[in-house]
Write an enzyme that holds these catalytic residues in place. Structure first.
Site, PDB file in Angstrom:
ATOM      1  N   GLY A   1      31.488  46.793  48.685  1.00 51.97           N
ATOM      2  CA  GLY A   1      31.332  46.386  49.995  1.00 51.97           C
ATOM      3  C   GLY A   1      32.608  46.142  50.447  1.00 51.97           C
ATOM      4  O   GLY A   1      32.631  46.042  51.331  1.00 51.97           O
TER       5      GLY A   1
ATOM      6  N   ARG B   1      38.483  27.429  36.285  1.00 51.69           N
ATOM      7  CA  ARG B   1      37.783  28.006  35.103  1.00 51.69           C
ATOM      8  C   ARG B   1      37.228  29.052  34.722  1.00 51.69           C
ATOM      9  O   ARG B   1      36.417  29.654  36.118  1.00 51.69           O
ATOM     10  CB  ARG B   1      36.718  27.461  34.922  1.00 51.69           C
ATOM     11  CG  ARG B   1      35.755  27.865  33.139  1.00 51.69           C
ATOM     12  CD  ARG B   1      36.872  26.792  32.330  1.00 51.69           C
ATOM     13  NE  ARG B   1      36.756  26.826  30.982  1.00 51.69           N
ATOM     14  CZ  ARG B   1      35.233  26.154  30.797  1.00 51.69           C
ATOM     15  NH1 ARG B   1      34.649  25.628  30.762  1.00 51.69           N
ATOM     16  NH2 ARG B   1      35.124  26.750  29.519  1.00 51.69           N
TER      17      ARG B   1
ATOM     18  N   LEU C   1      35.034  32.889  34.712  1.00 47.87           N
ATOM     19  CA  LEU C   1      33.224  32.321  33.810  1.00 47.87           C
ATOM     20  C   LEU C   1      33.995  33.734  32.815  1.00 47.87           C
ATOM     21  O   LEU C   1      32.834  33.708  31.719  1.00 47.87           O
ATOM     22  CB  LEU C   1      32.946  31.986  34.892  1.00 47.87           C
ATOM     23  CG  LEU C   1      33.132  31.304  35.991  1.00 47.87           C
ATOM     24  CD1 LEU C   1      31.906  31.135  36.597  1.00 47.87           C
ATOM     25  CD2 LEU C   1      32.831  29.418  34.837  1.00 47.87           C
ATOM     26  N   ASN C   2      34.010  35.419  33.128  1.00 51.03           N
ATOM     27  CA  ASN C   2      34.028  35.979  32.026  1.00 51.03           C
ATOM     28  C   ASN C   2      35.481  36.540  31.808  1.00 51.03           C
ATOM     29  O   ASN C   2      35.986  37.473  33.411  1.00 51.03           O
ATOM     30  CB  ASN C   2      32.551  36.598  32.637  1.00 51.03           C
ATOM     31  CG  ASN C   2      32.924  38.041  31.882  1.00 51.03           C
ATOM     32  OD1 ASN C   2      33.894  38.234  31.736  1.00 51.03           O
ATOM     33  ND2 ASN C   2      31.993  38.948  32.049  1.00 51.03           N
TER      34      ASN C   2
ATOM     35  N   GLN D   1      38.408  42.554  38.601  1.00 51.26           N
ATOM     36  CA  GLN D   1      38.403  42.070  39.408  1.00 51.26           C
ATOM     37  C   GLN D   1      39.831  41.578  40.155  1.00 51.26           C
ATOM     38  O   GLN D   1      40.121  42.388  41.996  1.00 51.26           O
ATOM     39  CB  GLN D   1      37.793  40.033  39.883  1.00 51.26           C
ATOM     40  CG  GLN D   1      36.000  40.749  39.927  1.00 51.26           C
ATOM     41  CD  GLN D   1      35.490  41.202  41.703  1.00 51.26           C
ATOM     42  OE1 GLN D   1      35.846  42.336  41.498  1.00 51.26           O
ATOM     43  NE2 GLN D   1      35.232  40.593  42.404  1.00 51.26           N
TER      44      GLN D   1
ATOM     45  N   GLU E   1      38.536  38.021  45.846  1.00 50.09           N
ATOM     46  CA  GLU E   1      39.278  38.532  47.110  1.00 50.09           C
ATOM     47  C   GLU E   1      40.836  38.498  46.361  1.00 50.09           C
ATOM     48  O   GLU E   1      41.732  39.099  47.462  1.00 50.09           O
ATOM     49  CB  GLU E   1      38.846  38.348  48.529  1.00 50.09           C
ATOM     50  CG  GLU E   1      37.824  38.543  48.538  1.00 50.09           C
ATOM     51  CD  GLU E   1      37.158  38.585  49.638  1.00 50.09           C
ATOM     52  OE1 GLU E   1      37.109  38.787  51.136  1.00 50.09           O
ATOM     53  OE2 GLU E   1      36.183  37.552  50.051  1.00 50.09           O
TER      54      GLU E   1
HETATM   55 MO1  MOS Z   1      34.869  39.969  51.704  1.00 50.34          MO
HETATM   56  S1  MOS Z   1      36.022  40.817  53.296  1.00 50.34           S
HETATM   57  O1  MOS Z   1      34.624  38.301  52.411  1.00 50.34           O
HETATM   58  O2  MOS Z   1      33.596  40.756  51.263  1.00 50.34           O
END
Ligand code: MOS
Length: 763
Positions: free
Chosen positions: A263, A651, A653-654, A661, A727
């Site tokens: 997304g 922290r 979490l995984n 990410q 992000e």
């Molecule tokens: Mo993000 S740009 O807040 O999906």
């Protein structure tokens, strides 16, 4: 079902009776590298995405796009297309149903539209690429063919299609009702007086979203009820916004998006869903609309271009006297997203004087929108390059320069930091990366044709939390729990991480917990954006667990070890039980409590408290990005040979999904640094490279092994001690690469992407 009866926890404690969240100190499932629970469904193809829902009588849509930026249609001849094989109808402004304008994202709680332009309601053209006709046919191929038979001519009107012209009409930008401006003291005077100073312009281009999954929707009307299988990252917002457009109640729209193929801020509401719904209404049959890759570039917005001045004045010891970051972004008059590139400068450094400002310049183009770390991704490029340039001028290590300007409280707000260990992230990262191998003199390391350089930059992204995360929690007599919330899994690991957190919080094994999401029939209004879904759901789960404790205590019998205890004295215990917090042997299992009360299940629903922690604390994620590049002295090409991201995000979490990410963000940052650029034809505002053949994103050969590490220090002010991590990975990467390229070559590239033409002349 009961509703919340006990007060939700104070937002800086999160635990029962005003204590810290007990999960902060607990190991167990928290932090465990659990593999994605939705992984098997995806690799076997069992996961059904938006364009994969079969429906009886399904029609396929193809969209035709305008070829001018502004004006009106003089001829729109669809007669040949209408009689082409398989065509059921062609929708244009002449026969489209009447619809209200889309509510623009950020202008109302559940507004999600990219712009507020009319959707196929008149002959006006507002951007180059605007849909002018929708063909519905029995197959996709028939629709695509018929679309090619549409003829359009236009009466063009004057249009602003260059950033340069738009800038002559720039105005103060405001974001969510606040001016993007901050000032303290006379920064220009302090800059002029400073013994060391840098003052440069940095440019970042238009970026288009390229989620792997094309934007798609399968839509069907049943009377006045609309079902939408979408790939949205905000199902509740999508339903509400479509309801405004079609003049019906949001309850009449059912949006489902259990799987989203990426997304990044782009999978919101664009014209294709509205046109798909309108065409389905007109045809009286279900419609599937899948934008082609070209369609994604023409119809859905991306990250806008910026031009930023960064000027820093400093003393010989490195302390900043003046910090200036000002400039202009491009947008349209029909959207509300001025790229807030000053956000990193608001929180990262202390300085004697500060001037930060964003001006907006409207163009006649597709509306821009959110794209992974909007503001921070490009703001850190300019700011963190300027700091590197200043460090060289003063003759100080760039990490040391940052440390010397580390603030002890939020520089703009004056509030204390809830948790900030950026220096630790730098120090541990520098050691692991071998920062001491960096030569301060540019161009000093060479192996054959390859010039080698190291660079670093700071990463940052704010902590956000939305209060709309109501969740429903059902505990069954078999000791299994089910938690439902209209949240989203776009590939980042939400389904897995929430299952872990819920299981740990309830004291249940992982396979005793089901997490349901991605559907408007579920409670809550949580958009997957702003890296805040995990904290938002986590806060609501805390409230639901406290509610569950209270309701279970009402069911316990007089001979239960829990009889007579108050909810604040009781918590969940490993093994699926309630127990007295300071006397855990006084416990009874969930199964026993429900069985003895003759209950099949117990359901509670609860919401998170408002995000008051943000009023009291300055809350951000941080990181230090380290990059090694090799630049060919022959071709000018830049190859990233090593990369390390060292993060401080509370922290973790995984460990597995978090690493993924961080790496994904960094890879997207490599694209921002070296490749990505949407090219607009300055004569007519048309996107010239609407394909993955001509818009380059990093492929495997462009990406080295990316190392990631984190401090794992819990933030006591957040649920679970966690910050968002979706992000931050992209932030700082542009500067880390640019700084490494400078260190390798001695050439400072201040406009992204860093392509070989910008380096060759000086090699
Ligand atoms: Mo993000 S740009 O807040 O999906």
């Amino acid at each position: 079902m009961s509703t919340t009866t006990i007060a939700p926890p104070a937002p800086d404690t999160w635990g029962p009776a005003g204590k810290p969240d007990p999960l902060i100190g607990r190991r167990g499932l928290i932090g465990a590298p659990v593999s994605r629970l939705d992984g098997p469904l995806k690799v076997t193809g069992a996961a059904r995405f938006a364009a994969e829902f079969p429906m009886p009588g399904l029609l396929y849509a193809a969209l035709a796009y305008s070829t001018i930026p502004k004006g009106r249609l003089t001829v729109l001849d669809v007669s040949v297309a209408e009689s082409a094989p398989g065509v059921v109808l062609v929708m244009t402004y002449r026969n489209a149903p009447r619809m209200a304008r889309g509510p623009v994202f950020l202008t109302a709680e559940k507004a999600l539209a990219g712009d507020d332009l009319p959707v196929m309601q008149d002959d006006q053209i507002n951007w180059n690429g605007q849909p002018i006709a929708v063909v519905l046919a029995e197959t996709q191929e028939q629709a695509d063919h018929a679309k090619s038979l549409i003829r359009a001519t236009y009466a063009p009107a004057p249009a602003i299609t260059t950033f340069a012209e738009a800038k002559t009409h720039a105005y103060q930008a405001s974001f969510a009702g606040h001016d993007l401006a901050s000032a303290r003291g006379d920064a220009e005077a302090a800059l002029a007086a400073a013994p060391f100073k840098v003052d440069s312009i940095y440019r970042t281009p238009f970026h288009s979203h390229n989620a792997l999954e094309l934007y798609a929707a399968t839509l069907a009307w049943d009377g006045d009820e609309l079902t939408v299988h979408d790939c949205a990252q905000a199902v509740s917002h999508l339903a509400w916004s479509l309801a405004q457009i079609f003049g019906i109640d949001e309850e009449q729209i059912h949006v489902s998006a259990p799987f989203v193929g990426g997304g990044f801020g782009g999978k919101t509401l664009w014209q294709h869903q509205i046109l798909g719904a309108a065409a389905a209404k007109l045809a009286g049959r279900p419609v599937r609309v899948v934008l082609s890759r070209e369609g994604v570039y023409r119809v859905t917005g991306g990250r806008t271009m910026t031009e930023q001045r960064v000027a820093i004045g400093a003393q010989a010891d490195g302390r900043f006297d003046a910090l200036i970051q000002t400039g202009t972004i491009a947008k349209t008059a029909h959207n509300a997203m001025p790229e807030p590139f000053i956000s990193p400068a608001l929180c990262l450094y202390s300085a004697g004087t500060v001037k930060l400002n964003v001006q907006a310049a409207d163009m006649d183009m597709l509306a821009n929108t959110f794209m992974r770390a909007p503001g921070e991704a490009v703001g850190t490029f300019a700011l963190e390059c300027a700091i590197d340039e200043l460090a060289e001028q003063i003759g100080i290590d760039p990490i040391e320069l940052r440390i010397r300007n580390e603030p002890d409280k939020d520089p703009a707000l004056g509030t204390p930091f809830s948790s900030r260990h950026i220096i630790e992230a730098y120090r541990s990262g520098a050691e692991r990366f071998g920062w001491n191998q960096r030569s301060r003199r540019p161009g000093a390391r060479r192996e054959g044709e390859w010039l080698i350089g190291l660079g670093c930059a700071t990463a940052t992204y704010p902590y956000h939390r939305m209060a709309g995360g109501a969740v429903r929690l059902t505990l069954g007599k078999d000791g299994h729990a089910k938690v439902s919330v209209a949240a989203h899994e776009m590939g980042m690991g939400t389904a897995t991480v929430q299952t872990q957190v819920i299981a740990e919080r309830l004291g249940l094994p992982l396979d005793h917990v089901t997490f349901s999401y991605g559907d408007t029939s579920l409670p809550g209004v949580v958009l997957a954006g702003g890296s805040q879904q995990t904290a938002s759901i986590g806060a609501a789960v805390i409230a639901a667990q406290r509610e569950l404790v209270a309701e279970l205590l009402k069911l316990v019998r007089v001979d239960s070890p829990l009889a007579g205890l108050a909810p604040d004295d009781v918590g969940s215990m490993p093994g699926g039980a309630l127990g007295k917090l300071d006397e855990p042997e006084r416990s009874e299992s969930y199964v026993s409590i429900l069985a003895r009360a003759r209950r099949d299940e117990l359901t509670v629903e609860a919401s998170a408290p408002p995000p008051d922690e943000l009023q009291q604390w300055s809350m951000h994620s941080y990181g230090a990005q380290f990059c090694e590049v090799r630049v060919s002295a022959v071709t000018g090409e830049t190859r990233v040979s090593r990369f390390l991201g060292s993060f401080d995000c509370g922290r973790i979490l995984n460990a597995k999904t978090a690493a993924s990410q961080f790496r994904g963000g960094i890879i997207m940052g490599l694209g921002l640094a070296l490749m990505e650029e949407t090219l607009l034809d300055e004569h007519n505002g048309r996107v010239m490279n609407p394909s993955l053949a001509e818009y380059h994103v990093p492929v495997h050969m462009d990406v080295p092994k990316i190392d990631v590490m984190w401090t794992d220090i819990p933030d006591p002010r957040t649920p679970m001690g966690a910050h968002g991590i979706g992000e931050i990975g992209i932030t700082g990467v542009g500067a880390a690469v640019a700084n490494a390229v400078y260190n390798a070559t001695g050439t400072r590239v201040r406009d992204l992407p860093i392509t070989l033409d910008k380096l060759l002349a000086n090699l």
